[in-house]
Design a protein around this motif. Structure first.
Motif, PDB file in Angstrom:
ATOM      1  N   ALA A 260      18.588  -2.907 -30.156  1.00  0.00           N
ATOM      2  CA  ALA A 260      19.952  -3.057 -30.528  1.00  0.00           C
ATOM      3  C   ALA A 260      20.109  -4.528 -31.234  1.00  0.00           C
ATOM      4  CB  ALA A 260      20.822  -3.726 -29.148  1.00  0.00           C
ATOM      5  N   ASN A 261      19.085  -5.407 -31.116  1.00  0.00           N
ATOM      6  CA  ASN A 261      18.868  -6.550 -32.067  1.00  0.00           C
ATOM      7  C   ASN A 261      17.476  -7.057 -32.398  1.00  0.00           C
ATOM      8  OD1 ASN A 261      19.263  -9.216 -33.238  1.00  0.00           O
ATOM      9  ND2 ASN A 261      20.243  -9.966 -31.353  1.00  0.00           N
ATOM     10  N   PRO A 262      17.143  -6.650 -33.676  1.00  0.00           N
ATOM     11  CA  PRO A 262      15.643  -6.858 -33.999  1.00  0.00           C
ATOM     12  C   PRO A 262      15.123  -8.397 -34.062  1.00  0.00           C
ATOM     13  CG  PRO A 262      16.829  -6.275 -35.751  1.00  0.00           C
ATOM     14  CD  PRO A 262      17.806  -6.155 -34.657  1.00  0.00           C
ATOM     15  N   LYS A 263      15.996  -9.399 -33.800  1.00  0.00           N
ATOM     16  CA  LYS A 263      15.711 -10.628 -34.056  1.00  0.00           C
ATOM     17  C   LYS A 263      15.307 -11.030 -32.533  1.00  0.00           C
ATOM     18  CE  LYS A 263      19.169 -12.672 -37.045  1.00  0.00           C
ATOM     19  NZ  LYS A 263      19.677 -11.640 -37.591  1.00  0.00           N
ATOM     20  N   THR A 264      15.682 -10.151 -31.337  1.00  0.00           N
ATOM     21  CA  THR A 264      15.415 -10.387 -30.090  1.00  0.00           C
ATOM     22  C   THR A 264      14.232  -9.674 -29.347  1.00  0.00           C
ATOM     23  OG1 THR A 264      17.614 -11.289 -29.673  1.00  0.00           O
ATOM     24  CG2 THR A 264      16.589 -10.563 -28.071  1.00  0.00           C
ATOM     25  N   SER A 265      13.339 -10.408 -28.986  1.00  0.00           N
ATOM     26  CA  SER A 265      12.127  -9.643 -28.290  1.00  0.00           C
ATOM     27  C   SER A 265      12.583  -9.110 -26.589  1.00  0.00           C
ATOM     28  CB  SER A 265      10.990 -10.421 -27.942  1.00  0.00           C
ATOM     29  OG  SER A 265      10.574 -11.155 -29.283  1.00  0.00           O
TER      30      SER A 265
ATOM     31  N   ALA B 195      32.927 -12.542 -22.027  1.00  0.00           N
ATOM     32  CA  ALA B 195      32.918 -12.209 -23.183  1.00  0.00           C
ATOM     33  C   ALA B 195      33.684 -13.200 -24.107  1.00  0.00           C
ATOM     34  CB  ALA B 195      33.756 -10.687 -23.376  1.00  0.00           C
ATOM     35  N   SER B 196      33.620 -12.927 -25.672  1.00  0.00           N
ATOM     36  CA  SER B 196      34.023 -13.915 -26.519  1.00  0.00           C
ATOM     37  C   SER B 196      35.622 -13.430 -26.547  1.00  0.00           C
ATOM     38  CB  SER B 196      33.687 -13.700 -27.872  1.00  0.00           C
ATOM     39  OG  SER B 196      32.372 -13.943 -28.047  1.00  0.00           O
ATOM     40  N   ALA B 197      36.572 -14.075 -26.742  1.00  0.00           N
ATOM     41  CA  ALA B 197      37.814 -13.799 -26.840  1.00  0.00           C
ATOM     42  C   ALA B 197      38.168 -12.642 -28.068  1.00  0.00           C
ATOM     43  CB  ALA B 197      38.888 -14.905 -27.090  1.00  0.00           C
ATOM     44  N   GLY B 198      38.908 -11.602 -27.674  1.00  0.00           N
ATOM     45  CA  GLY B 198      39.225 -10.675 -28.553  1.00  0.00           C
ATOM     46  C   GLY B 198      38.101  -9.622 -28.268  1.00  0.00           C
ATOM     47  N   SER B 199      37.197  -9.812 -27.661  1.00  0.00           N
ATOM     48  CA  SER B 199      35.809  -8.819 -27.477  1.00  0.00           C
ATOM     49  C   SER B 199      35.604  -8.123 -26.138  1.00  0.00           C
ATOM     50  CB  SER B 199      34.496  -9.290 -27.557  1.00  0.00           C
ATOM     51  OG  SER B 199      34.214  -9.853 -29.005  1.00  0.00           O
ATOM     52  N   GLU B 200      37.126  -8.516 -25.268  1.00  0.00           N
ATOM     53  CA  GLU B 200      37.076  -8.011 -23.991  1.00  0.00           C
ATOM     54  C   GLU B 200      37.065  -6.573 -23.904  1.00  0.00           C
ATOM     55  OE1 GLU B 200      39.216 -10.143 -25.589  1.00  0.00           O
ATOM     56  OE2 GLU B 200      40.455 -10.959 -23.885  1.00  0.00           O
TER      57      GLU B 200
ATOM     58  N   VAL C 297      19.884 -20.641 -18.862  1.00  0.00           N
ATOM     59  CA  VAL C 297      20.210 -20.617 -20.144  1.00  0.00           C
ATOM     60  C   VAL C 297      18.974 -19.964 -20.803  1.00  0.00           C
ATOM     61  CG1 VAL C 297      20.354 -22.164 -22.101  1.00  0.00           C
ATOM     62  CG2 VAL C 297      21.837 -22.531 -20.290  1.00  0.00           C
ATOM     63  N   VAL C 298      19.263 -19.052 -22.041  1.00  0.00           N
ATOM     64  CA  VAL C 298      18.319 -18.572 -22.824  1.00  0.00           C
ATOM     65  C   VAL C 298      18.575 -19.214 -24.456  1.00  0.00           C
ATOM     66  CG1 VAL C 298      18.069 -16.172 -21.895  1.00  0.00           C
ATOM     67  CG2 VAL C 298      19.628 -16.324 -23.694  1.00  0.00           C
ATOM     68  N   SER C 299      19.759 -19.516 -24.730  1.00  0.00           N
ATOM     69  CA  SER C 299      19.771 -20.174 -25.900  1.00  0.00           C
ATOM     70  C   SER C 299      19.376 -21.303 -26.175  1.00  0.00           C
ATOM     71  CB  SER C 299      20.986 -19.894 -26.381  1.00  0.00           C
ATOM     72  OG  SER C 299      21.702 -18.583 -26.320  1.00  0.00           O
ATOM     73  N   VAL C 300      18.072 -21.678 -25.816  1.00  0.00           N
ATOM     74  CA  VAL C 300      17.664 -23.085 -25.618  1.00  0.00           C
ATOM     75  C   VAL C 300      17.712 -23.823 -27.030  1.00  0.00           C
ATOM     76  CG1 VAL C 300      15.319 -24.261 -25.041  1.00  0.00           C
ATOM     77  CG2 VAL C 300      16.208 -22.138 -23.725  1.00  0.00           C
TER      78      VAL C 300
ATOM     79  N   GLU D 194      28.307 -25.175 -24.842  1.00  0.00           N
ATOM     80  CA  GLU D 194      29.519 -26.071 -24.964  1.00  0.00           C
ATOM     81  C   GLU D 194      30.605 -25.550 -24.198  1.00  0.00           C
ATOM     82  OE1 GLU D 194      30.845 -29.762 -26.359  1.00  0.00           O
ATOM     83  OE2 GLU D 194      28.974 -28.983 -27.165  1.00  0.00           O
ATOM     84  N   GLU D 195      30.904 -24.365 -24.422  1.00  0.00           N
ATOM     85  CA  GLU D 195      32.034 -23.715 -23.903  1.00  0.00           C
ATOM     86  C   GLU D 195      32.124 -23.140 -22.524  1.00  0.00           C
ATOM     87  OE1 GLU D 195      33.041 -20.681 -26.864  1.00  0.00           O
ATOM     88  OE2 GLU D 195      34.599 -19.668 -25.600  1.00  0.00           O
ATOM     89  N   HIS D 196      30.932 -22.922 -22.102  1.00  0.00           N
ATOM     90  CA  HIS D 196      31.026 -22.279 -20.474  1.00  0.00           C
ATOM     91  C   HIS D 196      30.037 -23.064 -19.710  1.00  0.00           C
ATOM     92  CE1 HIS D 196      33.658 -19.074 -21.838  1.00  0.00           C
ATOM     93  NE2 HIS D 196      32.682 -18.772 -22.868  1.00  0.00           N
TER      94      HIS D 196
ATOM     95  N   GLY E  72      25.575  -8.653 -25.061  1.00  0.00           N
ATOM     96  CA  GLY E  72      25.049  -8.134 -26.215  1.00  0.00           C
ATOM     97  C   GLY E  72      23.650  -7.492 -25.813  1.00  0.00           C
ATOM     98  N   ALA E  73      22.885  -7.534 -26.825  1.00  0.00           N
ATOM     99  CA  ALA E  73      21.356  -6.909 -26.740  1.00  0.00           C
ATOM    100  C   ALA E  73      20.656  -7.395 -25.361  1.00  0.00           C
ATOM    101  CB  ALA E  73      20.679  -6.978 -27.777  1.00  0.00           C
ATOM    102  N   ILE E  74      20.663  -8.591 -25.213  1.00  0.00           N
ATOM    103  CA  ILE E  74      20.020  -8.915 -23.870  1.00  0.00           C
ATOM    104  C   ILE E  74      20.895  -8.712 -22.697  1.00  0.00           C
ATOM    105  CG2 ILE E  74      19.524 -11.184 -22.618  1.00  0.00           C
ATOM    106  CD1 ILE E  74      18.662 -12.395 -25.175  1.00  0.00           C
ATOM    107  N   GLY E  75      22.172  -9.173 -22.700  1.00  0.00           N
ATOM    108  CA  GLY E  75      23.144  -8.964 -21.667  1.00  0.00           C
ATOM    109  C   GLY E  75      23.177  -7.409 -21.072  1.00  0.00           C
TER     110      GLY E  75
ATOM    111  N   GLY F 151      12.120 -16.995 -21.762  1.00  0.00           N
ATOM    112  CA  GLY F 151      12.827 -16.078 -22.961  1.00  0.00           C
ATOM    113  C   GLY F 151      11.749 -15.261 -23.554  1.00  0.00           C
ATOM    114  N   ALA F 152      11.400 -15.436 -24.747  1.00  0.00           N
ATOM    115  CA  ALA F 152      10.506 -14.534 -25.540  1.00  0.00           C
ATOM    116  C   ALA F 152       9.069 -15.223 -25.480  1.00  0.00           C
ATOM    117  CB  ALA F 152      10.830 -14.511 -27.041  1.00  0.00           C
ATOM    118  N   ILE F 153       8.954 -16.318 -24.949  1.00  0.00           N
ATOM    119  CA  ILE F 153       7.336 -16.940 -25.085  1.00  0.00           C
ATOM    120  C   ILE F 153       6.754 -17.254 -23.460  1.00  0.00           C
ATOM    121  CG2 ILE F 153       8.186 -19.032 -25.108  1.00  0.00           C
ATOM    122  CD1 ILE F 153       5.358 -18.004 -26.943  1.00  0.00           C
TER     123      ILE F 153
END
Ligand SMILES: NC(=O)C1=CN([C@@H]2O[C@H](COP(=O)(O)OP(=O)(O)OC[C@H]3O[C@@H](n4cnc5c(N)ncnc54)[C@H](OP(=O)(O)O)[C@@H]3O)[C@@H](O)[C@H]2O)C=CC1
Ligand SMILES: O=C([O-])CC(=O)C(=O)O
Length: 267
Positions: free
Chosen positions: A242-247, A33-38, A92-95, A77-79, A10-13, A123-125
């Motif tokens: 691409a994603n205003p939530k992410t710095s 990628a998520s299944a279906g987004s390949e 990991v960034v999704s701390v 969890e998944e990967h 996504g925006a970071i990747g 990450g952002a800090i």
């Protein structure tokens, strides 16, 4: 050269991949990628010189040097957990995901069984090195204020607190522990979780989140007090288009961490 598999494009990747194209010591050979987004992800990668292979899971015989997560909480969890069990080092960034009760212990156990390591990226800090060093001497308080433009709080519980489109002045949308913040605002409270894990934990770290229609930046401010003395830090991060939530600094944090694994001098 290090062979890397990346989770999430996504925006970071995608920004990380663009920057890594310039570094011959780092090679991303696959993206999960998520299944279906390949197909969508393949399209995003089409303009790259050597587009990574797009997968939905790490194949059983794959042995990347590093697996880097830039996806979201579910990807841990998944990967990440299964990769650690297999001895693959993970970044990991999704701390914020680690605020789920028991997940830190499960990650530690998986890494121990795989004889490998998991690295939580700043990450952002900034200032995580100083904060976690201060923890050694004993910390008394850590207070964090996260301030983002109103649009960054769209599709979050902030919509129940105030009318984001009509805000005229900075408005507190959350005040409480880092644990609650990370659960309520998973895509906006990774910094709160990171500060907690480096400092005095999710329950003692006090968090205030602000929707600020007057700000263009994602502003992260924290103050720590303890045996070492005191420490204050403010970081005004430019959001990614691409994603205003992410710095944008989150992208550079990933590139820095990967470089530190590959280059002769790490800093
Ligand atoms: N530590 C920090 O300071 C920060 C951390 N973050 C974390 O980084 C994450 C990514 O941010 P960003 O790139 O801006 O978000 P985006 O939403 O732009 O991108 C995330 C991408 O990951 C994909 N994805 C989600 N879940 C999975 C999964 N289980 N397996 C594979 N791919 C998956 C999504 O695909 P699809 O939509 O098809 O599912 C999407 O393309 C955020 O969720 C947040 O947790 C963000 C900012 C700062
Ligand atoms: O990117 C940022 O500014 C920080 C962020 O989203 C978070 O803390 O989750």
């Amino acid at each position: 050269m290090l062979n890397i598999t990346m989770i999430g494009c996504g925006a970071i990747g995608i920004s990380v991949l663009e920057l890594l194209e310039k570094d011959p010591q780092l090679h991303v050979d696959a993206v999960i990628a998520s299944a279906g987004s390949e197909d969508l992800v393949r399209q995003r990668l089409a303009s790259f010189r050597q587009p990574p292979t797009v997968l939905t899971a790490l194949p059983a015989d794959a042995r990347p040097d590093l697996l880097v997560e830039c996806a979201g909480h579910k990807a841990i969890e998944e990967h990440v957990l299964p990769a650690l069990e297999r001895g693959i080092a993970c970044l990991v960034v999704s701390v914020g995901a680690l605020s789920e009760p028991g997940l830190v212990e499960r990650l530690e156990a998986a890494a121990a069984r795989g004889n490998t390591r998991i690295e939580l990226l700043p990450g952002a800090i900034g200032g995580i090195d100083a904060l976690s060093a201060a923890k050694v001497g004993g910390l008394d308080t850590v207070d964090y204020i996260g301030r983002k433009p109103a649009r960054a709080w769209k599709n979050t519980p902030a919509e129940q607190v105030c009318a984001l489109d009509e805000l005229r002045e900075p408005t507190v949308i959350f005040h409480g522990s880092a644990r609650e913040a990370a659960q309520l605002y998973p895509k906006n409270a990774n910094v709160a979780a990171t500060l907690s894990l480096a400092g005095i934990g999710l329950d003692r770290t006090r968090v205030t989140l602000i929707a600020d229609p007057l700000s263009e930046d994602n502003v992260h401010h924290f103050e720590a007090r303890g045996a070492f003395g005191g420490f204050e830090m403010s970081l005004r991060g430019k959001p990614l288009e691409a994603n205003p939530k992410t710095s944008a600094l989150t992208v550079y944090s990933v590139v820095r961490a990967l470089g530190n694994h590959a280059h002769a001098i790490s800093i």
